[in-house]
Design an enzyme around this catalytic site. Structure first.
Site, PDB file in Angstrom:
ATOM      1  N   ASP A  40       0.328   1.953   1.268  1.00 32.33           N
ATOM      2  CA  ASP A  40       1.722   2.362   1.128  1.00 32.33           C
ATOM      3  C   ASP A  40       2.122   2.410  -0.357  1.00 32.33           C
ATOM      4  O   ASP A  40       2.667   3.427  -0.844  1.00 32.33           O
ATOM      5  CB  ASP A  40       2.579   1.328   1.892  1.00 32.33           C
ATOM      6  CG  ASP A  40       3.945   1.850   2.287  1.00 32.33           C
ATOM      7  OD1 ASP A  40       4.235   3.031   2.001  1.00 32.33           O
ATOM      8  OD2 ASP A  40       4.715   1.079   2.887  1.00 32.33           O
ATOM      9  N   SER A 123      -3.616  -1.067   9.700  1.00 33.33           N
ATOM     10  CA  SER A 123      -3.440  -2.475  10.116  1.00 33.33           C
ATOM     11  C   SER A 123      -4.524  -3.446   9.648  1.00 33.33           C
ATOM     12  O   SER A 123      -4.418  -4.644   9.921  1.00 33.33           O
ATOM     13  CB  SER A 123      -3.301  -2.613  11.650  1.00 33.33           C
ATOM     14  OG  SER A 123      -1.986  -2.301  12.068  1.00 33.33           O
ATOM     15  N   TYR A 127      -1.816  -6.414   7.487  1.00 30.42           N
ATOM     16  CA  TYR A 127      -1.482  -6.706   8.881  1.00 30.42           C
ATOM     17  C   TYR A 127      -2.594  -7.419   9.656  1.00 30.42           C
ATOM     18  O   TYR A 127      -2.408  -7.756  10.827  1.00 30.42           O
ATOM     19  CB  TYR A 127      -1.036  -5.428   9.601  1.00 30.42           C
ATOM     20  CG  TYR A 127       0.401  -5.022   9.252  1.00 30.42           C
ATOM     21  CD1 TYR A 127       1.193  -5.792   8.408  1.00 30.42           C
ATOM     22  CD2 TYR A 127       0.966  -3.866   9.789  1.00 30.42           C
ATOM     23  CE1 TYR A 127       2.500  -5.428   8.101  1.00 30.42           C
ATOM     24  CE2 TYR A 127       2.275  -3.497   9.489  1.00 30.42           C
ATOM     25  CZ  TYR A 127       3.040  -4.280   8.644  1.00 30.42           C
ATOM     26  OH  TYR A 127       4.336  -3.918   8.349  1.00 30.42           O
TER      27      TYR A 127
END
Ligand code: AR6
Length: 175
Positions: A40, A123, A127
């Site tokens: 991101d 993920s 995550y």
């Protein structure tokens, strides 16, 4: 490594998602869509403020869903932002939500007439999703989509580092 799925190609590459020449790249975002670290952060840094400006208009994105913006200064014309599950123990719908990220991202690509898409390993960073399990789900889901959707010509998984590449290679061979 690459395999043919119907008329489409599914390929694995070790590299940086921000440098891909596919029409769309996928961002491993969070529900705010307002940026973060990992993929991101790298996408917003490389793509410039235009992407964040568009993201602000979207009002967030629930886990397992996807949204689309333009690619700003990136080579890719579009960024598809999807929100992977935070991994707890595998018993909180994580597999289902992770599969949904890949499927919903590809549905958006189909809707926009995008033919080539690059995914990171959603993920498996902040995550915490175990890499081998995530790789299996990612590849199975994309393969199943491509088998039904020849309009998507190429899906590339861009894996960050040897370990991630090796995990995806093992999973792809085991499909
Ligand atoms: N290109 C390709 N893969 C990368 C890159 C890159 N430039 N950088 C990291 N990876 P993560 P998540 C790999 O943490 O687990 C953000 O703060 C990385 O090694 O980016 O879905 C968001 O805002 C790992 O294998 O995404 C969210 O809050 C994989 O990409 C949260 O992190 C995913 O790692 C999302 O966490």
């Amino acid at each position: 490594m690459e395999i043919q799925v119907g008329q489409s190609v599914l390929e694995l590459e070790e590299g940086d998602i921000t440098r891909q020449d596919t029409e769309a790249i996928v961002n491993a975002a969070n529900t705010s869509l307002l940026g973060g670290g990992g993929v991101d952060g790298a996408i917003h840094r490389a793509g410039g403020p235009k992407i964040l400006e568009e993201c602000r208009q979207l009002g967030g994105c629930p886990t397992g869903e996807a949204r689309i913006t333009t690619g700003g200064n990136l080579q890719a014309r579009y960024v598809i932002h999807t929100v992977g599950p935070v991994y707890r123990d595998g018993l909180h719908r994580e597999p289902e939500l992770l599969a949904s990220c890949y499927r919903e991202s590809l549905k958006l690509a189909t809707a926009k007439g995008i033919k080539t898409v690059a995914f990171p390993s959603i993920s498996t960073g902040a995550y915490g999703y175990p890499l081998a399990a995530a790789a299996r789900i990612a590849l199975q889901t994309v393969k199943a989509y491509l088998a039904e959707h020849p309009e998507i010509e190429r899906v590339r998984f861009v894996l960050f580092g040897r370990a991630a590449y090796a995990a995806y290679e093992t999973a792809l061979k085991g499909l």
